[in-house]
Design a protein around this motif. Structure first.
Motif, PDB file in Angstrom:
ATOM      1  N   ASP A  26      49.189  44.316  46.969  1.00  0.00           N
ATOM      2  CA  ASP A  26      47.860  44.940  46.962  1.00  0.00           C
ATOM      3  C   ASP A  26      47.141  44.775  48.291  1.00  0.00           C
ATOM      4  OD1 ASP A  26      48.202  45.802  44.357  1.00  0.00           O
ATOM      5  OD2 ASP A  26      47.151  44.084  43.491  1.00  0.00           O
ATOM      6  N   ARG A  27      47.285  43.624  48.915  1.00  0.00           N
ATOM      7  CA  ARG A  27      46.620  43.385  50.202  1.00  0.00           C
ATOM      8  C   ARG A  27      47.170  44.336  51.270  1.00  0.00           C
ATOM      9  NH1 ARG A  27      43.381  40.950  53.493  1.00  0.00           N
ATOM     10  NH2 ARG A  27      44.045  40.008  55.446  1.00  0.00           N
ATOM     11  N   LEU A  28      48.485  44.506  51.299  1.00  0.00           N
ATOM     12  CA  LEU A  28      49.084  45.439  52.251  1.00  0.00           C
ATOM     13  C   LEU A  28      48.568  46.848  52.000  1.00  0.00           C
ATOM     14  CD1 LEU A  28      51.063  46.084  54.543  1.00  0.00           C
ATOM     15  CD2 LEU A  28      52.850  46.304  52.805  1.00  0.00           C
ATOM     16  N   SER A  29      48.457  47.221  50.751  1.00  0.00           N
ATOM     17  CA  SER A  29      47.953  48.547  50.418  1.00  0.00           C
ATOM     18  C   SER A  29      46.535  48.740  50.956  1.00  0.00           C
ATOM     19  CB  SER A  29      47.971  48.741  48.903  1.00  0.00           C
ATOM     20  OG  SER A  29      47.556  50.043  48.574  1.00  0.00           O
ATOM     21  N   LYS A  30      45.674  47.731  50.767  1.00  0.00           N
ATOM     22  CA  LYS A  30      44.304  47.816  51.276  1.00  0.00           C
ATOM     23  C   LYS A  30      44.294  47.915  52.803  1.00  0.00           C
ATOM     24  CE  LYS A  30      39.899  45.376  51.645  1.00  0.00           C
ATOM     25  NZ  LYS A  30      39.670  45.954  52.944  1.00  0.00           N
ATOM     26  N   LEU A  31      45.117  47.113  53.453  1.00  0.00           N
ATOM     27  CA  LEU A  31      45.174  47.138  54.920  1.00  0.00           C
ATOM     28  C   LEU A  31      45.644  48.497  55.434  1.00  0.00           C
ATOM     29  CD1 LEU A  31      46.711  43.597  55.549  1.00  0.00           C
ATOM     30  CD2 LEU A  31      44.357  44.306  56.032  1.00  0.00           C
ATOM     31  N   LEU A  32      46.607  49.088  54.765  1.00  0.00           N
ATOM     32  CA  LEU A  32      47.097  50.407  55.167  1.00  0.00           C
ATOM     33  C   LEU A  32      46.027  51.477  54.953  1.00  0.00           C
ATOM     34  CD1 LEU A  32      50.713  50.098  53.779  1.00  0.00           C
ATOM     35  CD2 LEU A  32      50.107  50.374  56.192  1.00  0.00           C
ATOM     36  N   ASN A  33      45.278  51.367  53.858  1.00  0.00           N
ATOM     37  CA  ASN A  33      44.172  52.308  53.620  1.00  0.00           C
ATOM     38  C   ASN A  33      43.106  52.169  54.700  1.00  0.00           C
ATOM     39  OD1 ASN A  33      45.364  53.334  51.307  1.00  0.00           O
ATOM     40  ND2 ASN A  33      44.230  51.989  49.935  1.00  0.00           N
ATOM     41  N   ASP A  34      42.785  50.920  55.049  1.00  0.00           N
ATOM     42  CA  ASP A  34      41.812  50.666  56.116  1.00  0.00           C
ATOM     43  C   ASP A  34      42.292  51.263  57.438  1.00  0.00           C
ATOM     44  OD1 ASP A  34      40.301  49.269  54.263  1.00  0.00           O
ATOM     45  OD2 ASP A  34      40.814  47.286  55.067  1.00  0.00           O
ATOM     46  N   TYR A  35      43.570  51.054  57.742  1.00  0.00           N
ATOM     47  CA  TYR A  35      44.144  51.572  58.982  1.00  0.00           C
ATOM     48  C   TYR A  35      44.022  53.102  59.025  1.00  0.00           C
ATOM     49  CZ  TYR A  35      47.323  52.764  62.703  1.00  0.00           C
ATOM     50  OH  TYR A  35      47.843  53.287  63.854  1.00  0.00           O
ATOM     51  N   ASP A  36      44.382  53.751  57.923  1.00  0.00           N
ATOM     52  CA  ASP A  36      44.314  55.218  57.878  1.00  0.00           C
ATOM     53  C   ASP A  36      42.893  55.724  58.115  1.00  0.00           C
ATOM     54  OD1 ASP A  36      47.047  55.483  57.449  1.00  0.00           O
ATOM     55  OD2 ASP A  36      46.844  55.651  55.270  1.00  0.00           O
ATOM     56  N   ALA A  37      41.914  55.025  57.549  1.00  0.00           N
ATOM     57  CA  ALA A  37      40.518  55.423  57.737  1.00  0.00           C
ATOM     58  C   ALA A  37      40.088  55.257  59.192  1.00  0.00           C
ATOM     59  CB  ALA A  37      39.611  54.604  56.818  1.00  0.00           C
ATOM     60  N   ASP A  67      47.472  44.943  63.645  1.00  0.00           N
ATOM     61  CA  ASP A  67      47.888  43.541  63.731  1.00  0.00           C
ATOM     62  C   ASP A  67      47.832  42.868  62.365  1.00  0.00           C
ATOM     63  OD1 ASP A  67      48.331  43.830  66.447  1.00  0.00           O
ATOM     64  OD2 ASP A  67      46.465  42.821  67.040  1.00  0.00           O
ATOM     65  N   ARG A  68      46.811  43.198  61.580  1.00  0.00           N
ATOM     66  CA  ARG A  68      46.695  42.636  60.228  1.00  0.00           C
ATOM     67  C   ARG A  68      47.848  43.107  59.347  1.00  0.00           C
ATOM     68  NH1 ARG A  68      40.293  43.896  59.826  1.00  0.00           N
ATOM     69  NH2 ARG A  68      39.576  42.061  60.950  1.00  0.00           N
ATOM     70  N   ILE A  69      48.234  44.358  59.502  1.00  0.00           N
ATOM     71  CA  ILE A  69      49.356  44.904  58.734  1.00  0.00           C
ATOM     72  C   ILE A  69      50.643  44.179  59.118  1.00  0.00           C
ATOM     73  CG2 ILE A  69      50.813  46.950  58.407  1.00  0.00           C
ATOM     74  CD1 ILE A  69      48.148  48.587  58.702  1.00  0.00           C
ATOM     75  N   VAL A  70      50.870  44.000  60.406  1.00  0.00           N
ATOM     76  CA  VAL A  70      52.064  43.287  60.872  1.00  0.00           C
ATOM     77  C   VAL A  70      52.079  41.876  60.295  1.00  0.00           C
ATOM     78  CG1 VAL A  70      53.194  42.295  62.908  1.00  0.00           C
ATOM     79  CG2 VAL A  70      52.362  44.657  62.971  1.00  0.00           C
ATOM     80  N   GLN A  71      50.943  41.189  60.348  1.00  0.00           N
ATOM     81  CA  GLN A  71      50.825  39.838  59.798  1.00  0.00           C
ATOM     82  C   GLN A  71      51.204  39.835  58.317  1.00  0.00           C
ATOM     83  OE1 GLN A  71      49.933  36.988  61.412  1.00  0.00           O
ATOM     84  NE2 GLN A  71      49.813  35.673  59.626  1.00  0.00           N
ATOM     85  N   GLN A  72      50.693  40.792  57.569  1.00  0.00           N
ATOM     86  CA  GLN A  72      50.962  40.851  56.136  1.00  0.00           C
ATOM     87  C   GLN A  72      52.426  41.169  55.868  1.00  0.00           C
ATOM     88  OE1 GLN A  72      48.878  39.894  53.877  1.00  0.00           O
ATOM     89  NE2 GLN A  72      50.036  40.454  52.072  1.00  0.00           N
ATOM     90  N   LEU A  73      53.029  42.020  56.677  1.00  0.00           N
ATOM     91  CA  LEU A  73      54.442  42.346  56.494  1.00  0.00           C
ATOM     92  C   LEU A  73      55.330  41.144  56.808  1.00  0.00           C
ATOM     93  CD1 LEU A  73      54.509  45.928  58.018  1.00  0.00           C
ATOM     94  CD2 LEU A  73      54.993  45.333  55.630  1.00  0.00           C
ATOM     95  N   GLU A  74      54.961  40.392  57.833  1.00  0.00           N
ATOM     96  CA  GLU A  74      55.774  39.245  58.236  1.00  0.00           C
ATOM     97  C   GLU A  74      55.557  38.040  57.334  1.00  0.00           C
ATOM     98  OE1 GLU A  74      54.997  38.545  62.380  1.00  0.00           O
ATOM     99  OE2 GLU A  74      56.111  40.322  62.987  1.00  0.00           O
ATOM    100  N   TYR A  75      54.322  37.843  56.877  1.00  0.00           N
ATOM    101  CA  TYR A  75      53.962  36.668  56.076  1.00  0.00           C
ATOM    102  C   TYR A  75      53.155  37.111  54.861  1.00  0.00           C
ATOM    103  CZ  TYR A  75      55.138  34.638  60.579  1.00  0.00           C
ATOM    104  OH  TYR A  75      55.776  34.317  61.752  1.00  0.00           O
ATOM    105  N   PRO A  76      53.788  37.759  53.889  1.00  0.00           N
ATOM    106  CA  PRO A  76      53.051  38.349  52.777  1.00  0.00           C
ATOM    107  C   PRO A  76      52.286  37.360  51.902  1.00  0.00           C
ATOM    108  CG  PRO A  76      55.412  38.512  52.415  1.00  0.00           C
ATOM    109  CD  PRO A  76      55.209  38.008  53.801  1.00  0.00           C
ATOM    110  N   GLY A  77      52.624  36.096  51.943  1.00  0.00           N
ATOM    111  CA  GLY A  77      51.927  35.130  51.109  1.00  0.00           C
ATOM    112  C   GLY A  77      50.692  34.539  51.747  1.00  0.00           C
ATOM    113  N   THR A  78      50.371  34.934  52.975  1.00  0.00           N
ATOM    114  CA  THR A  78      49.222  34.367  53.677  1.00  0.00           C
ATOM    115  C   THR A  78      48.106  35.386  53.761  1.00  0.00           C
ATOM    116  OG1 THR A  78      49.992  35.048  55.858  1.00  0.00           O
ATOM    117  CG2 THR A  78      50.734  32.907  55.065  1.00  0.00           C
ATOM    118  N   ARG A  79      46.936  34.912  54.103  1.00  0.00           N
ATOM    119  CA  ARG A  79      45.761  35.788  54.251  1.00  0.00           C
ATOM    120  C   ARG A  79      45.408  36.011  55.712  1.00  0.00           C
ATOM    121  NH1 ARG A  79      43.695  38.562  50.166  1.00  0.00           N
ATOM    122  NH2 ARG A  79      41.639  38.277  51.002  1.00  0.00           N
TER     123      ARG A  79
END
Length: 87
Positions: A26-37, A67-79
């Protein structure tokens, strides 16, 4: 003419790979939506011939979102390790 930024090329992942991960994160989804906007805001500003400093700020904001998306992709369990990651 402004051109939409190719996030998937930057991530070195296909759209399908990202969408598969998005479905279970869900966090990745939100980050991707933010990026698109933000990317849409960049394109709009470029199309409207906005002042250079405004376009630059939007592009910096887009880079931070990526950068936030990359972080989430590399370390999905972190914030995120730094302050401001949850803005």
């Amino acid at each position: 003419m402004p051109v939409k930024h190719n996030l998937y090329e930057d991530l070195k992942l296909t759209r399908e790979e990202v969408e598969t991960r998005r479905k279970s994160d869900d966090r990745l989804s939100k980050l991707l939506n933010d990026y698109d906007a933000i990317d849409a805001d960049v394109l709009k500003a470029e199309s409207a011939a906005a002042p250079d400093d405004e376009v630059k700020k939007l592009k910096e904001k887009r880079l931070l979102a990526k950068d936030r998306i990359v972080q989430q992709l590399e370390y999905p369990g972190t914030r995120g390790a730094g302050a401001g990651f949850d803005q």
